[in-house]
Design an enzyme around this catalytic site. Structure first.
Site, short mmCIF file in Angstrom:
data_model
loop_
_atom_site.label_atom_id
_atom_site.label_comp_id
_atom_site.label_asym_id
_atom_site.label_seq_id
_atom_site.Cartn_x
_atom_site.Cartn_y
_atom_site.Cartn_z
N GLU A 61 43.29 43.09 48.14
CA GLU A 61 44.58 43.15 49.02
C GLU A 61 45.12 44.46 48.99
O GLU A 61 45.84 44.76 49.94
CB GLU A 61 45.72 42.45 48.09
CG GLU A 61 45.55 40.80 48.23
CD GLU A 61 44.65 40.32 47.41
OE1 GLU A 61 43.74 40.61 46.74
OE2 GLU A 61 44.67 38.91 47.54
N ARG A 101 40.02 33.43 37.20
CA ARG A 101 40.31 31.98 37.30
C ARG A 101 39.30 31.57 38.81
O ARG A 101 38.93 30.43 38.67
CB ARG A 101 41.66 31.93 38.03
CG ARG A 101 42.31 30.42 38.43
CD ARG A 101 42.56 29.83 37.20
NE ARG A 101 42.91 28.22 37.56
CZ ARG A 101 42.01 27.52 37.98
NH1 ARG A 101 40.51 27.64 38.00
NH2 ARG A 101 42.37 26.34 38.29
N TYR A 102 38.77 32.61 39.45
CA TYR A 102 38.03 32.19 40.72
C TYR A 102 36.78 32.60 40.72
O TYR A 102 35.89 32.56 41.72
CB TYR A 102 38.79 32.54 42.10
CG TYR A 102 40.33 31.80 41.83
CD1 TYR A 102 40.41 30.46 41.74
CD2 TYR A 102 41.21 32.76 42.04
CE1 TYR A 102 41.58 29.79 41.66
CE2 TYR A 102 42.52 32.13 42.01
CZ TYR A 102 42.86 30.67 41.62
OH TYR A 102 44.05 30.12 41.70
N LEU A 123 38.91 28.98 44.80
CA LEU A 123 40.44 29.31 45.01
C LEU A 123 41.11 28.32 45.73
O LEU A 123 42.13 27.78 45.54
CB LEU A 123 40.44 30.46 45.88
CG LEU A 123 41.92 31.49 46.17
CD1 LEU A 123 41.65 32.89 46.23
CD2 LEU A 123 42.44 30.81 47.57
N ASP A 145 42.91 47.84 41.83
CA ASP A 145 42.60 47.61 43.49
C ASP A 145 41.58 46.56 43.45
O ASP A 145 40.71 46.33 42.60
CB ASP A 145 41.51 48.91 43.53
CG ASP A 145 42.25 50.34 44.10
OD1 ASP A 145 43.41 49.99 44.75
OD2 ASP A 145 41.88 51.24 43.87
N LEU A 169 47.59 27.07 43.01
CA LEU A 169 47.66 28.03 43.72
C LEU A 169 48.09 27.68 45.47
O LEU A 169 48.99 27.96 45.98
CB LEU A 169 46.75 29.18 43.82
CG LEU A 169 46.58 30.25 44.77
CD1 LEU A 169 47.65 31.19 44.18
CD2 LEU A 169 45.19 30.84 44.96
N MET A 199 43.23 36.70 38.77
CA MET A 199 42.48 35.83 39.79
C MET A 199 41.07 36.15 39.71
O MET A 199 40.17 35.20 39.88
CB MET A 199 43.41 36.38 41.11
CG MET A 199 42.76 35.44 42.25
SD MET A 199 43.56 35.91 43.79
CE MET A 199 45.09 35.36 43.63
N HIS A 257 51.98 40.16 46.63
CA HIS A 257 51.31 39.01 47.11
C HIS A 257 52.37 37.81 47.41
O HIS A 257 53.14 37.73 46.74
CB HIS A 257 50.44 38.48 46.32
CG HIS A 257 49.23 37.38 47.04
ND1 HIS A 257 49.70 36.38 47.45
CD2 HIS A 257 48.00 37.65 47.23
CE1 HIS A 257 48.65 35.78 47.78
NE2 HIS A 257 47.67 36.37 47.83
N GLU A 259 43.48 44.76 52.90
CA GLU A 259 44.66 44.91 53.45
C GLU A 259 45.59 45.88 53.52
O GLU A 259 46.20 46.41 54.67
CB GLU A 259 45.58 43.69 52.76
CG GLU A 259 45.10 42.21 53.23
CD GLU A 259 45.94 41.13 52.71
OE1 GLU A 259 47.26 41.18 53.13
OE2 GLU A 259 45.63 40.48 51.70
#
Length: 353
Positions: free
Chosen positions: A270, A92-93, A20, A267, A26, A4, A190, A274
């Protein structure tokens, strides 16, 4: 090495979020091209603050490059027939995006490549989305004339399981020995919208298999649960949410907990925000002793696992034991209506031809 990605600096946050929310694989949205930039702009200040709080950006590019370089060096020894090996990152983003990496592959004259997902467990919304984007770029000729094969999932590979288990054991060592066996292990992955789960996405099954393999390796030494994080929006998502599980355990008197990132290879937001800054803090406010197992990052055991996976894939492909894609990758979700998904699977099954 497909993932990602994440903004390496705070200033890249808006572009990351826009990319995203534009990805229908997604987050399917009505009027996506219109709504995605609006949502990204609205969420940017909050997410920028989160990246600032974890040090000014995501370390995922740093660790993916490090893992790839060390894996390639090991591969030169493990599978000299295809040496020298070189790793590329295709996010991807965030930078380097897949189109940028495709152009680099072409410029370097690459003729043989492996699309290696860095999501241990497969989901159409993660690995599937990355493969769809790579297919679009490859079919358009942006990557040049490359023979492709795919490593699409590896959530029960012994080296991956060993690396996760060792990090859990290090976290368990922070608790007094007489209390250690009572510590609850919370594996956090996730989450996915239930609409994705219900169409037949294999992610939940594969994450569960990873957790079961880790607990087998640990000899089922502790009570455990699989929980889910990072829900976005009002629709139904896979649960229970990690935050709710922590509160529930505190209410039930289970005050010693280890949080374990089971679907991440390094890391990023998230884990560092989070898990570390939100959930650990919530637990401590409820009187819990709560620690997080380290991410895989620069774990030599994990990097060796990546090299072993790639070496086995190259060896079996060269000998004709396997084709360009796995049997499982060829199966679309029973509820799939995404034509790109079907075309992508066929294209990779032909080696990108």
């Amino acid at each position: 090495m497909m993932n990602m990605g994440g903004p390496s600096t705070v200033s890249e946050t808006h572009d990351f979020l826009k990319n995203l929310f534009l990805d229908g694989d997604l987050i399917p949205l009505p009027f996506q091209s219109i709504l995605a930039p609006i949502i990204a702009k609205r969420r940017t200040p909050q997410i920028e603050k989160q990246y600032a709080d974890i040090g000014g950006g995501s370390p995922i590019l740093h660790y993916t490059k490090l893992q790839g370089e060390r894996m390639a060096a090991l591969l030169d020894e493990l599978h000299p027939e295809t040496a020298p090996h070189k790793s590329y990152v295709a996010f991807r983003y965030a930078k380097p995006l897949t189109d940028e990496t495709a152009r680099q592959l072409k410029a370097d004259g690459v003729k043989r490549a492996v699309a290696f997902t860095q999501y241990p467990q497969y989901s159409c919304s993660t690995t599937g989305s990355s493969l769809n984007e790579l297919y679009r770029r490859g079919k358009a000729g942006e990557a040049g004339d490359i023979e492709w094969s795919v490593i699409d999932r590896w959530g029960t590979h012994p080296g991956f399981i060993e690396a996760v288990a060792q990090n859990i054991e290090r976290a368990l060592a922070k608790f007094p020995q007489d209390k250690r066996s009572d510590v609850v292990l919370l594996f956090s992955a996730h989450s996915l919208p239930m609409s994705v789960v219900n169409r037949g996405d294999p992610y939940v099954m594969e994450v569960s298999a990873s957790v079961a393999a880790v607990m087998d390796r640990l000899g089922h030494s502790n009570p455990y649960r699989l929980v889910w994080q990072s829900q976005v929006g009002p629709s139904a998502w896979m649960g229970p949410q990690t935050s709710d599980a922590i509160k529930g355990l505190a209410r039930l008197g289970r005050k010693q907990v280890i949080l374990i990132p089971i679907a991440f290879t390094s890391d990023h937001i998230e884990t560092l925000y989070e898990l570390d800054l939100e959930y650990v803090k919530e637990g401590k406010e409820l009187g819990m002793e709560i620690h997080r197992a380290e991410s895989l990052n620069d774990s030599p055991v994990f990097i060796r696992a990546l090299a072993d996976l790639a070496a086995a894939h190259l060896r079996d492909y060269s000998s004709g034991k396997i084709g360009p894609t796995s049997i499982q990758l060829g199966l679309r979700c029973p509820g799939c209506t995404n034509a790109t998904c079907g075309a992508q699977k066929s294209w990779f099954a032909r080696g990108g031809r």
